[in-house]
Design an enzyme around this catalytic site. Structure first.
Site, PDB file in Angstrom:
ATOM      1  N   GLU A 170      64.870 -22.164 -38.844  1.00 38.36           N
ATOM      2  CA  GLU A 170      65.069 -23.607 -38.651  1.00 38.36           C
ATOM      3  C   GLU A 170      66.095 -24.110 -39.655  1.00 38.36           C
ATOM      4  O   GLU A 170      67.014 -24.865 -39.306  1.00 38.36           O
ATOM      5  CB  GLU A 170      63.752 -24.368 -38.876  1.00 38.36           C
ATOM      6  CG  GLU A 170      62.848 -24.449 -37.681  1.00 38.36           C
ATOM      7  CD  GLU A 170      61.624 -25.322 -37.959  1.00 38.36           C
ATOM      8  OE1 GLU A 170      60.849 -25.534 -37.019  1.00 38.36           O
ATOM      9  OE2 GLU A 170      61.443 -25.783 -39.109  1.00 38.36           O
TER      10      GLU A 170
ATOM     11  N   GLY B 165      53.470 -25.384 -42.255  1.00 33.70           N
ATOM     12  CA  GLY B 165      52.201 -25.960 -41.831  1.00 33.70           C
ATOM     13  C   GLY B 165      51.051 -25.602 -42.744  1.00 33.70           C
ATOM     14  O   GLY B 165      50.148 -26.394 -42.961  1.00 33.70           O
TER      15      GLY B 165
ATOM     16  N   GLY C  41      56.111 -13.615 -36.667  1.00 32.70           N
ATOM     17  CA  GLY C  41      57.021 -12.555 -36.274  1.00 32.70           C
ATOM     18  C   GLY C  41      57.747 -12.827 -34.978  1.00 32.70           C
ATOM     19  O   GLY C  41      58.693 -12.126 -34.645  1.00 32.70           O
TER      20      GLY C  41
ATOM     21  N   THR D 260      51.410 -28.174 -45.858  1.00 32.69           N
ATOM     22  CA  THR D 260      51.591 -29.653 -45.809  1.00 32.69           C
ATOM     23  C   THR D 260      51.211 -30.324 -44.500  1.00 32.69           C
ATOM     24  O   THR D 260      51.259 -31.557 -44.425  1.00 32.69           O
ATOM     25  CB  THR D 260      53.068 -29.988 -46.093  1.00 32.69           C
ATOM     26  OG1 THR D 260      53.892 -29.374 -45.085  1.00 32.69           O
ATOM     27  CG2 THR D 260      53.493 -29.500 -47.462  1.00 32.69           C
ATOM     28  N   ARG D 261      50.847 -29.542 -43.459  1.00 27.60           N
ATOM     29  CA  ARG D 261      50.650 -30.184 -42.155  1.00 27.60           C
ATOM     30  C   ARG D 261      49.603 -31.286 -42.216  1.00 27.60           C
ATOM     31  O   ARG D 261      49.786 -32.374 -41.655  1.00 27.60           O
ATOM     32  CB  ARG D 261      50.227 -29.150 -41.112  1.00 27.60           C
ATOM     33  CG  ARG D 261      49.896 -29.806 -39.756  1.00 27.60           C
ATOM     34  CD  ARG D 261      49.439 -28.826 -38.687  1.00 27.60           C
ATOM     35  NE  ARG D 261      50.546 -28.009 -38.208  1.00 27.60           N
ATOM     36  CZ  ARG D 261      50.649 -26.711 -38.366  1.00 27.60           C
ATOM     37  NH1 ARG D 261      49.698 -26.061 -39.050  1.00 27.60           N
ATOM     38  NH2 ARG D 261      51.668 -26.037 -37.887  1.00 27.60           N
TER      39      ARG D 261
END
Length: 741
Positions: free
Chosen positions: A89, A23, A55, A26-27
């Site tokens: 992710e 984020g 965290g 590039t968000r």
């Protein structure tokens, strides 16, 4: 944590695309633009908009979202590898990629793929922030970064000369193509669609840079909308904008065209703020805005040219490459709008129908053995109509054999309500005279030669040629070619619908029906002398139980068709007890058993008399003038003489193979309207000098005649200047008689 999603279609997965990104980098820039572009194409996206505190561990909901996504787009940027959240992710993404075959696309934004692969440069610096983490976990992250960087993707700096908008367009195109096998695959229940779509390829010509309007026409319930939807789903990714407008006819009548104009514009431009205050304003706005995008628009179930004028007014409205697909029951709507490519939707073959029926009845394309015999009967009843097949299959699903048997018996007397409701929309939109023609075709004229049907209808006062053309344009009848000429055909369910319309208001009182064709009902009505003014047409067979004198009470009867029956000659009809009401305009009785028409028949309104292959020797005993008679068919009868002065307005006279015909009496000035005369095979006729009086004659058949007198000068054109056809095959007329032709 909150997430934003955009879901426009039901998917196999909950999301089409899962976006993984940093984020901080590039968000608000690249990812925001990429999300908007994907969303504009109707692609369902999961984009995590608010990260948990640094965290904090990745939660189960997010892991499930990754599982529930079909495609992963991983936007690698300078700080991506600094986030343990992003790296976890990525671990889950690569796990699903390897285990379940999910598609993953890396996008390298302001970093080189080798930096991600080797964790060097700015990526290496970001990854170094995890040096105090568990070595096992760090090792898994390194492996995931290397695997992802080795996948095929896009390096933004080196693609399309670094133009981000162009790179995003390429990404959207690739994602759309990847999704097509899931979104746009032809549903397994849409049997036969693939071939029908291929049949339309020559009209669509997607690769050509022109604007095309393509019409798909056919009867209600025949699969037009299903075909249009299948095409739309398959090819819409090739366009910059798209809109599928369902049920134009119904929605236009309920809400007006303004709402449909707004739908097209909002769909194409993905802008729900577009407003329209009037139909003309909407037309001008569409004309102005649509030219900016190559689009595909489907206008489904159009029934009036005004709808097309306001929704797709002209080819010039659209950017080259655009395609407009229109479905309708009425071909004239397409022609009035100058649609060049018009295609018929084909009904299902028997094999396709069985497969579709089985899908809905059993959930598979294979017939259950104990139901096979009944399945074939239901499919036969459906006669290739997809709507009926689906309804029948769904209604029978889960029922036992006895219930199937009962349902089949019910269909013999009670039509399928769902089918009739759809089909009757076409009938309700007809003009009153066209409704009458439709009902005559449904009850009597299906399978007739076209010109015979026209003659019957014209005799009853209808503008038959135009009426039949309207019915054909509205997909209510078809004209099929045969070696002996065109004939009229109508789908079984349309026949069923027409008969149901005639019967339903007075189901148990056939004497109050406008048309009678059920033999048992006709016999009962006539035997009980219950005939009324309500009945206009009757088609019957001669049986021992028929009581013809009671036709007298059917005082508005315009059409009587007596069907030939093999045993008819065994039934004795008392000549004195015959009764034809004076209202009759059309009388067809082949194999008529008597030597002349009954004295009680006044025939003041008779326009057509067809008594081929009959025992009739003369029309009347004594003589009677029939001023309205235009069509007289007495071929292959026992006719000996005919006084044509009694039929002064005759237009067509068929006397072929009247072997006993000796004399035709023609008085001066009569038969001015005769355009067709067939005397072929009248071998006892010795003179045709009367032909010189037939000033309007266009077609003359005199083959196989042994004439002693034939007017040579008639054929020079000085007397009959309208003659178009002369048939002399097999005649004994000397060559000298033909030399001036």
């Amino acid at each position: 944590m909150t997430s934003s999603t955009s879901c426009h279609h039901k998917k196999k997965y909950q999301y089409d695309v899962f976006l993984s990104f940093s984020g901080e980098d590039t968000r608000k820039t690249f990812v925001d633009h990429l999300y908007a572009a994907l969303d504009q194409q109707g692609i369902c996206i999961f984009k995590d908009d608010e990260r948990l505190e640094k965290g904090k561990p990745i939660n189960d909901d997010l892991l499930q979202s990754i599982e529930d996504s079909r495609i992963y787009i991983i936007v690698f940027s300078k700080r991506y590898a600094s986030s343990s959240w992003c790296l976890n992710e990525l671990l889950k993404i690569m796990e699903c990629h390897k285990r379940d075959g999910h598609t993953s696309f890396p996008v390298f934004y302001d970093v080189d793929p080798s930096e991600v692969r080797k964790q060097s440069g700015s990526v290496g610096e970001a990854f170094a922030t995890h040096k105090n983490k568990n070595e096992s976990e760090v090792g898994k992250w390194r492996e995931a970064l290397q695997e992802a960087a080795n996948l095929s993707g896009w390096d933004v700096r080196k693609t399309a000369d670094g133009h981000e908008a162009k790179v995003i367009k390429l990404i959207v195109q690739q994602v759309s193509l990847e999704l097509r096998p899931i979104d746009n695959i032809i549903d397994e229940n849409l049997i036969g669609m693939e071939q029908r779509m291929q049949d339309l390829d020559s009209c669509l010509q997607i690769g050509l840079d022109d604007v095309r309007m393509i019409g798909i026409k056919g009867m209600g319930g025949g699969g037009k909308t299903t075909l249009a939807r299948a095409i739309f789903d398959k090819i819409s990714n090739n366009f910059e904008g798209k809109s599928f407008v369902e049920n134009v006819r119904e929605r236009a009548s309920q809400s007006g065209l303004k709402k449909l104009q707004k739908q097209v514009l909002r769909d194409v431009f993905k802008d729900n703020s577009i407003t329209i205050h009037g139909v003309l304003e909407g037309k001008n706005l569409m004309k102005k805005k649509l030219y900016g995008k190559k689009i595909i628009v489907v206008l489904d179930d159009v029934d009036h040219k005004d709808q097309l004028e306001m929704l797709a007014g002209d080819l010039a409205w659209f950017k080259p490459g655009s395609r407009i697909i229109i479905t309708t029951r009425d071909e004239q709507v397409l022609k009035a709008h100058r649609v060049k490519w018009i295609c018929d939707v084909n009904l299902l073959s028997k094999e396709e129908a069985i497969f579709l029926f089985s899908r809905h009845a059993f959930g598979k394309g294979i017939l259950a053995q104990e139901y096979e015999r009944y399945s074939h009967k239901f499919v036969s009843y459906a006669a290739g109509l997809p709507l009926t097949i689906k309804v029948l299959g769904s209604n029978l699903c889960g029922k036992d054999v006895s219930e199937w048997r009962d349902a089949l018996e019910r269909l013999k007397t009670i039509p399928l309500k769902e089918t009739l409701k759809i089909l009757e929309l076409s009938y309700e939109n007809l003009e009153d005279d066209h409704k009458e023609i439709f009902l005559d075709v449904a009850c009597f004229l299906r399978g007739w030669e076209k010109y015979d049907a026209i003659r019957m209808l014209e005799s009853c006062g209808f503008y038959a040629k135009n009426g039949l053309r309207v019915l054909e344009q509205k997909s209510l009848i078809t004209t099929l070619e045969h070696s002996y000429g065109p004939y009229i055909q109508m789908h079984d369910h349309l026949v069923e619908m027409g008969k149901n319309i005639v019967r339903r208001e007075h189901a148990d009182e056939p004497n109050r029906h406008s048309r009678l064709w059920v033999q048992e009902e006709i016999e009962r009505v006539l035997a009980s002398d219950l005939g009324t003014k309500a009945t206009r047409c009757i088609k019957l067979k001669i049986t021992p139980d028929i009581v013809l004198e009671h036709l007298g009470n059917v005082k508005k009867l315009r059409c009587l068709i007596v069907k030939y029956w093999d045993d008819a000659n065994r039934v004795k009809i008392d000549e004195a007890r015959q009764y034809f009401p004076n209202s009759l305009q059309y009388l067809r009785w082949r194999h008529y058993p008597h030597w002349c028409l009954p004295k009680t028949f006044e025939a003041d309104n008779l326009v057509a008399l067809e008594m081929s292959h009959s025992k009739i020797k003369q029309l009347w005993e004594g003589g009677k003038v029939m001023k309205k008679l235009k069509f007289l068919f007495l071929d292959s009868t026992k006719l000996r003489s005919l006084d044509l002065g009694l039929t002064p307005n005759l237009e067509r006279l068929h006397l072929e193979c009247c072997f006993d015909l000796v004399k035709l009496y023609v008085h001066g000035g009569c038969l001015k309207s005769l355009v067709y005369l067939n005397l072929s095979g009248c071998r006892s006729l010795k003179s045709c000098l009367f032909i010189e009086q037939l000033q309007s004659l266009e077609v003359l058949h005199i083959g196989t005649l042994n004439l002693r007198e034939f007017p040579d000068y008639t054929l020079t054109g000085h007397t009959i200047n309208s003659l178009l056809e002369l048939h002399l095959s097999g005649s004994d007329i000397k060559k000298s008689s033909r030399k001036h032709l």
